[in-house]
Motif scaffolding. Structure first.
Motif, PDB file in Angstrom:
ATOM      1  N   ALA A  18       0.669  -1.062  -0.060  1.00  0.00           N
ATOM      2  CA  ALA A  18      -0.036   0.090   0.062  1.00  0.00           C
ATOM      3  C   ALA A  18       0.997   1.228   0.081  1.00  0.00           C
ATOM      4  O   ALA A  18       1.618   1.347   0.966  1.00  0.00           O
ATOM      5  CB  ALA A  18      -0.956  -0.052   1.130  1.00  0.00           C
ATOM      6  N   ALA A  50      -0.718  -0.728  -4.747  1.00  0.00           N
ATOM      7  CA  ALA A  50      -2.074  -0.024  -4.589  1.00  0.00           C
ATOM      8  C   ALA A  50      -1.855   1.425  -3.842  1.00  0.00           C
ATOM      9  O   ALA A  50      -1.384   1.734  -2.894  1.00  0.00           O
ATOM     10  CB  ALA A  50      -2.927  -0.693  -3.436  1.00  0.00           C
ATOM     11  N   VAL A  53      -4.833   4.845  -1.357  1.00  0.00           N
ATOM     12  CA  VAL A  53      -5.536   4.085  -0.405  1.00  0.00           C
ATOM     13  C   VAL A  53      -5.216   4.827   0.945  1.00  0.00           C
ATOM     14  O   VAL A  53      -4.648   5.846   1.388  1.00  0.00           O
ATOM     15  CB  VAL A  53      -5.102   2.545  -0.340  1.00  0.00           C
ATOM     16  N   ILE A  91      -3.111  -0.407  -8.979  1.00  0.00           N
ATOM     17  CA  ILE A  91      -4.428  -0.893  -8.136  1.00  0.00           C
ATOM     18  C   ILE A  91      -4.641   0.753  -7.578  1.00  0.00           C
ATOM     19  O   ILE A  91      -3.848   1.094  -7.033  1.00  0.00           O
ATOM     20  CB  ILE A  91      -4.387  -1.858  -7.278  1.00  0.00           C
ATOM     21  N   GLY A  93      -7.043   3.275  -5.055  1.00  0.00           N
ATOM     22  CA  GLY A  93      -8.006   3.348  -3.904  1.00  0.00           C
ATOM     23  C   GLY A  93      -9.062   4.120  -4.587  1.00  0.00           C
ATOM     24  O   GLY A  93      -8.855   4.935  -4.984  1.00  0.00           O
ATOM     25  N   LEU A 117      -9.293  -0.656  -5.656  1.00  0.00           N
ATOM     26  CA  LEU A 117      -9.621  -0.995  -4.440  1.00  0.00           C
ATOM     27  C   LEU A 117     -10.826  -0.455  -3.807  1.00  0.00           C
ATOM     28  O   LEU A 117     -10.595   0.721  -3.220  1.00  0.00           O
ATOM     29  CB  LEU A 117      -8.183  -1.018  -3.589  1.00  0.00           C
ATOM     30  N   SER A 119     -13.086   0.721  -1.229  1.00  0.00           N
ATOM     31  CA  SER A 119     -13.476   0.826   0.176  1.00  0.00           C
ATOM     32  C   SER A 119     -14.661   1.234   0.530  1.00  0.00           C
ATOM     33  O   SER A 119     -15.483   2.078   0.077  1.00  0.00           O
ATOM     34  CB  SER A 119     -12.282   1.811   1.048  1.00  0.00           C
ATOM     35  N   PHE A 145     -11.341  -4.914  -6.833  1.00  0.00           N
ATOM     36  CA  PHE A 145     -10.557  -5.712  -5.564  1.00  0.00           C
ATOM     37  C   PHE A 145     -11.232  -5.252  -4.390  1.00  0.00           C
ATOM     38  O   PHE A 145     -11.326  -4.099  -3.801  1.00  0.00           O
ATOM     39  CB  PHE A 145      -9.156  -4.989  -5.358  1.00  0.00           C
ATOM     40  N   PHE A 147     -12.684  -5.105  -0.390  1.00  0.00           N
ATOM     41  CA  PHE A 147     -12.016  -4.755   0.783  1.00  0.00           C
ATOM     42  C   PHE A 147     -12.767  -4.786   2.014  1.00  0.00           C
ATOM     43  O   PHE A 147     -13.720  -4.086   2.070  1.00  0.00           O
ATOM     44  CB  PHE A 147     -11.260  -3.410   0.401  1.00  0.00           C
ATOM     45  N   LYS A 176      -9.622  -8.139  -0.631  1.00  0.00           N
ATOM     46  CA  LYS A 176      -8.462  -7.950   0.568  1.00  0.00           C
ATOM     47  C   LYS A 176      -9.593  -8.114   1.876  1.00  0.00           C
ATOM     48  O   LYS A 176     -10.171  -7.393   1.938  1.00  0.00           O
ATOM     49  CB  LYS A 176      -7.826  -6.516   0.450  1.00  0.00           C
ATOM     50  N   LEU A 236      -2.216  -7.514   0.283  1.00  0.00           N
ATOM     51  CA  LEU A 236      -2.239  -6.238  -0.160  1.00  0.00           C
ATOM     52  C   LEU A 236      -2.030  -5.478   1.203  1.00  0.00           C
ATOM     53  O   LEU A 236      -3.046  -5.194   2.015  1.00  0.00           O
ATOM     54  CB  LEU A 236      -3.440  -5.725  -0.615  1.00  0.00           C
TER      55      LEU A 236
END
Length: 357
Positions: A18, A50, A53, A91, A93, A117, A119, A145, A147, A176, A236
């Protein structure tokens, strides 16, 4: 859709740090050191990064900061300029309400990112169905991806049924798992195993407190009389933003041990040491208050960053955290990759200056 070589790498398992945010003392973007960090992750043998993030600091999205697009663009350019002869996942965020998340997904896609990714942080009042609908819409723009974020840093607990439906979303390529909780980790793995897409979704650990055990464990479930096995294939991790070279070596050790069906006590001992290190870096003693500053402090000690500054001037190491990091260095010298950085840092800095100028 992911390119076949990227999907293969994702499914086989890679190290994905990250990516932190490099700042100057006046809390402006330090482009040179931002590029140096990306070079470090590439040279370490990571299989992707990533960015945008939690470790990059969510405040980069604030209007007065305006760094979300610049940091994504810098990382993408650095990766492209490296002209790698191996797969490397980009990747981005993605967070916020649906309109914001869709704009971030479109931007990431336009910059050449492979996955988003996604969230669910900050949306604690949303229903699970609303979050699933948001994910479906994002997946129409960029592969997802998933999370599962721990509650102590802004996440929430989700039901088993949520993950069942999540796994059925065609655009979800990986998840993740980062609730820092064994029961909730099992919820995700079991839900994916029961899914019609179980062979299409790669599982990655985000449980920084349990990295090695997650990677070593083969999960088995009896589904309709058939034993279904699923592994967490990679990570990750914010923890892997530091000492990345040894993280790559660790993942290869785990893969070889599983291949040979020879899981040694040495690996479990190593896992305990890594958890101890994470406790210091992430500041578990103070409910993770100093986690970003802790990562930045290690990178500062290694010479990769000029300082541990965060966008919020109040965000810094907790009382005693610096001493804890020093203890980890003293107790587990085999975990760091300081020598690797020392051998390469000047070249990375020189290359970054040339490109910047």
């Amino acid at each position: 859709m992911l390119k076949p070589e990227l999907k293969k790498a994702l499914d086989e398992g890679v190290v994905i740090p990250a990516h932190p945010l490099a700042l100057t003392e006046d809390r402006q973007l330090d482009e040179e050191r931002q590029k140096v960090l990306t070079k470090y992750y590439i040279a370490s043998g990571a299989g992707g990064v990533a960015i945008g993030v939690h470790t990059t600091q969510f405040e980069i999205r604030d209007n007065e900061v305006g760094l979300y697009e610049p940091v994504l663009k810098l990382a993408a350019e650095e990766i492209d300029n490296a002209r790698l002869d191996r797969p490397f996942l980009k990747i981005a965020g993605i967070c916020g309400r649906t309109d914001q998340a869709l704009e971030e997904a479109k931007l990431a896609k336009s910059l050449g990112y492979d996955l988003g990714l996604v969230s669910n942080g900050g949306l604690g009042d949303w229903s699970e169905e609303a979050l699933l609908d948001r994910t479906r819409k994002i997946s129409e723009i960029i592969p997802v991806f998933g999370f599962y974020l721990q509650p102590s840093v802004g996440g929430r607990i989700f039901s088993y049924e949520f993950w069942q439906q999540y796994a059925e979303i065609p655009g979800v390529m990986a998840i993740k798992i980062a609730p820092f909780n064994r029961y909730q980790t099992l919820d995700v793995v079991r839900a994916v195993c029961h899914s019609s897409r179980r062979d299409e979704i790669a599982l990655y650990t985000g449980n920084d407190d349990n990295i090695v055990a997650d990677l070593l464990t083969s999960f088995r479930f009896n589904i309709g009389g058939e034993i279904i096995k699923k592994d967490i294939v990679g990570g990750l991790l914010g923890h892997w933003a530091v000492w990345t070279r040894t993280a790559v070596e660790l993942l290869e050790m785990v893969k070889e041990a599983k291949k040979q069906k020879h899981l040694t006590g040495e690996l479990l001992e190593l896992g305990s040491e890594i958890t101890d290190a994470n406790s210091a870096f992430f500041d578990s003693a103070h409910h993770f208050k100093g986690c970003i500053a802790g990562i930045n402090e290690v990178l500062r000690r290694q010479g990769l960053l000029r300082g541990r500054w965060c966008l919020d001037p109040k965000e810094d190491l907790s009382h005693g955290q610096s001493e804890e990091i020093s203890r980890i260095y003293k107790d587990y010298p085999h975990l760091n990759d300081d020598l690797f950085i020392k051998e390469n840092l000047n070249n990375w800095i020189t290359e970054s200056k040339q490109v910047t100028s």
